[in-house]
Scaffold this active site. Structure first.
Site: not given
Length: 618
Positions: A325, A364, A368
């Site tokens: 990331s 994921d 989110h």
């Protein structure tokens, strides 16, 4: 009584005279030959035999140069020279080298395991140059040799200088180490500049700056007796010592980084964004270079080299890891610049992303909800970047990441740097033999959006790319040497920063959005490093984890430690006037938040406090 006749007497007289003449002729001839030989010896060959006579009593000994010292940026000594006693042999002065070496082995003065290496050096070296047999004699070995000295003509004990590294493991990978000169070294460097008695750089700074560090040897004529013992010095041509190096390394920060990483495998690289100077270059686990400079047997070195933790491996410049990331700020900037991202638009995230005709979704790490670019960086939303990757396509992603010097070497001033991989379809075609595996799939583009798949980067590359983000496009060539002090002039020449890249076509507003997202990572609730630093900490960062085990798992549970995810962190501080850009990787650390971010905090707490003190003094 009978008397000889006159004829008989005449015959005998002629025979007698003939014999006398023959004898006189032979004596004259021999005298002439002796005289001619004396003329040849005394006149024509006088220089030759005079030189031979002198060589029986006068010898020329090489004087190795003193190796240059290495300092850190604050003039703290990192590599120095300490006196040692070593056993040396001059091959041309020895009748039976095999017998001599075996005799020394039987006495325990040299290690029999090094016999083949010594023989190899003898065969490939100049016969008048000394060969080091033991570069660190013990007092017991010196006593044994002293009692047996007459048996070993051409072998002697010499006081020399050996390399010593006061910081041991802390600076090992930045400095490298030295060792005994090998036949391979003579092919790389000019043999005329070496006496065979000194040490030579093997890796890193010691190797790559060898021509400056080693200096030029001198020589000394000495009078010796029939046993070879030096009686008197007849004259000396002094050596020229090597140049001293001043490194960019900050030993204080290097020590803090080492303590923070002591029980971990990984690397830390810290760069000053304003000039490319490397403040920290650490790889762990490390090694004590003093052990190598003192000399190891072949078996000892092989055991050391085969250590499963690879302490000799410089992870900082040659370790290749999926960036995970931490690549997201760069891909976010690419999306903004190329028009694929609207920074005001919110994208939904329900915890997974699906491609048409793909049976499995791309997950994921959590759900989110709706996020824009700044929040996607802050919370490290994978779904947002999965979608962005599909919009941009692998070619656009690859081309833009190359502008951050990913996938290519930074050309740091030490060798053995690896380039990493920024994949694209042409790269895959060139690196896969099977035609079935050469096609590029959309799923590979998706995972490239979060720094996974074939993508590989080094900690040095990530630190360099972070310095570019900190400078909003400006970048300087990373380097470890700050200045070189000429040993004869005692004058230091400092290295000027070299601009190697400048992304000056990027909208400043786009840079600001990326900076906002990275500051929110550390200082806003929901940031992946929030709570790991003090409130309002002057840092912009990004956490990451890179998966090395493809089987479905949750945060590395039920997986052997060596297959758990790597933890990463990049960041720069202070955000408004960056003075340091960091890249940290902790192998099998699972999470960048819990494994790498605490290492960054320990370094930055000291660094930022020192900067405060500096500004107060000014």
């Amino acid at each position: 009584m009978k008397f000889k006749s006159d004829a008989t007497q005449e015959t005998e007289k002629r025979i007698f005279l003939t014999r006398i003449l023959f004898s006189i002729s032979m004596i004259s001839l021999l005298v002439i030959l002796i005289l001619l030989r004396l003329v040849q010896l005394q006149i024509f060959d006088s220089d030759k035999y005079k030189l031979r006579s002198m060589n029986n009593t006068i010898r020329t000994q090489s004087l190795p140069a003193t190796r240059g010292l290495i300092y850190d940026r604050n003039n703290q000594i990192l590599a120095e020279n300490q006196p040692v006693f070593q056993l040396e042999m001059i091959p041309e002065q020895i009748k039976d080298i095999e017998l001599t070496l075996n005799g020394l082995i039987q006495l325990g003065i040299i290690d029999g395991k090094n016999l083949e290496t010594i023989k190899d050096n003898v065969s490939k070296n100049y016969q008048f140059k000394a060969i080091v047999l033991n570069n660190r004699l013990t007092e017991k070995q010196m006593a044994i040799f002293a009692n047996s000295r007459t048996r070993f003509k051409g072998v002697d004990i010499k006081a020399r200088l050996s390399r010593h590294y006061p910081k041991k493991e802390i600076t090992a990978h930045a400095l490298g180490y030295v060792g005994t000169i090998s036949p391979i070294d003579y092919k790389v460097f000019d043999p005329s500049l070496y006496t065979g008695q000194e040490q030579i750089g093997k890796t890193s700074i010691e190797r790559d700056y060898e021509p400056m560090l080693h200096g030029n040897p001198g020589n000394e004529q000495v009078l010796v007796n029939v046993r070879g013992r030096v009686m008197e010095s007849l004259g000396t041509i002094p050596f020229s010592p090597g140049d001293d190096l001043i490194l960019t390394i900050d030993t204080k920060l290097q020590e803090i980084a080492y303590e923070a990483m002591k029980d971990k495998k990984g690397a830390v690289v810290g760069i000053d964004p304003s000039n490319g100077e490397i403040l920290i270059l650490l790889s762990t686990p490390s090694y004590d270079p003093n052990l190598l400079s003192r000399g190891m047997s072949i078996s000892e070195y092989k055991a050391f080299e085969k250590n499963k933790d690879k302490p000799l491996f410089n992870r900082a410049i040659a370790g290749q890891y999926p960036p995970g990331s931490v690549i997201k700020p760069m891909l976010g900037l690419a999306g903004l610049h190329l028009g694929f991202i609207d920074p005001t638009k919110y994208e939904p995230c329900n915890g997974a992303f699906s491609l048409p005709n793909y049976s499995r979704p791309f997950k994921d790490w959590r759900t989110h909800g709706p996020v824009n670019l700044k929040e996607a960086i802050q919370a490290s939303c994978d779904v947002y970047f999965y979608k962005t990757a599909i919009k941009m396509g692998i070619e656009n992603m690859s081309d833009f990441l190359l502008k951050f010097n990913l996938g290519t070497t930074t050309e740091i001033d030490i060798g053995q740097e690896k380039a990493g991989v920024i994949p694209n379809p042409s790269w895959k075609r060139n690196n896969f033999k099977s035609k079935e595996n050469q096609s590029w799939y959309r799923g590979e583009t998706v995972i490239a959006g979060i720094g996974q798949g074939y993508m590989l980067t080094t900690p040095l590359q990530l630190a360099f790319a972070t310095s570019m983000i900190a400078n909003k496009g400006m970048s300087y060539k990373p380097h470890l040497v700050k200045g070189i002090t000429d040993s004869s002039l005692k004058k230091t020449e400092y290295i000027d920063p070299i601009i190697v890249n400048h992304l000056d076509d990027i909208n400043l507003n786009h840079w600001e959005i990326i900076h906002m997202g990275m500051k929110a990572v550390v200082n806003q609730k929901g940031g992946t490093a929030y709570g790991m630093f003090d409130n309002n900490y002057p840092l912009a960062g990004k956490t990451g984890s890179s998966q090395i085990y493809s089987t479905e798992k949750i945060q590395g549970r039920n997986v052997p430690e060596e297959l758990q995810d790597h933890g990463l962190f990049i960041g720069f501080a202070p955000p408004e006037n960056p003075k340091i850009a960091l890249a940290i990787i902790v192998e099998n650390g699972i999470s960048g938040r819990t494994a790498a971010a605490p290492v960054a905090k320990k370094i930055l707490d000291v660094f930022l406090e020192d900067k405060k003190d500096d500004s107060k003094q000014q």
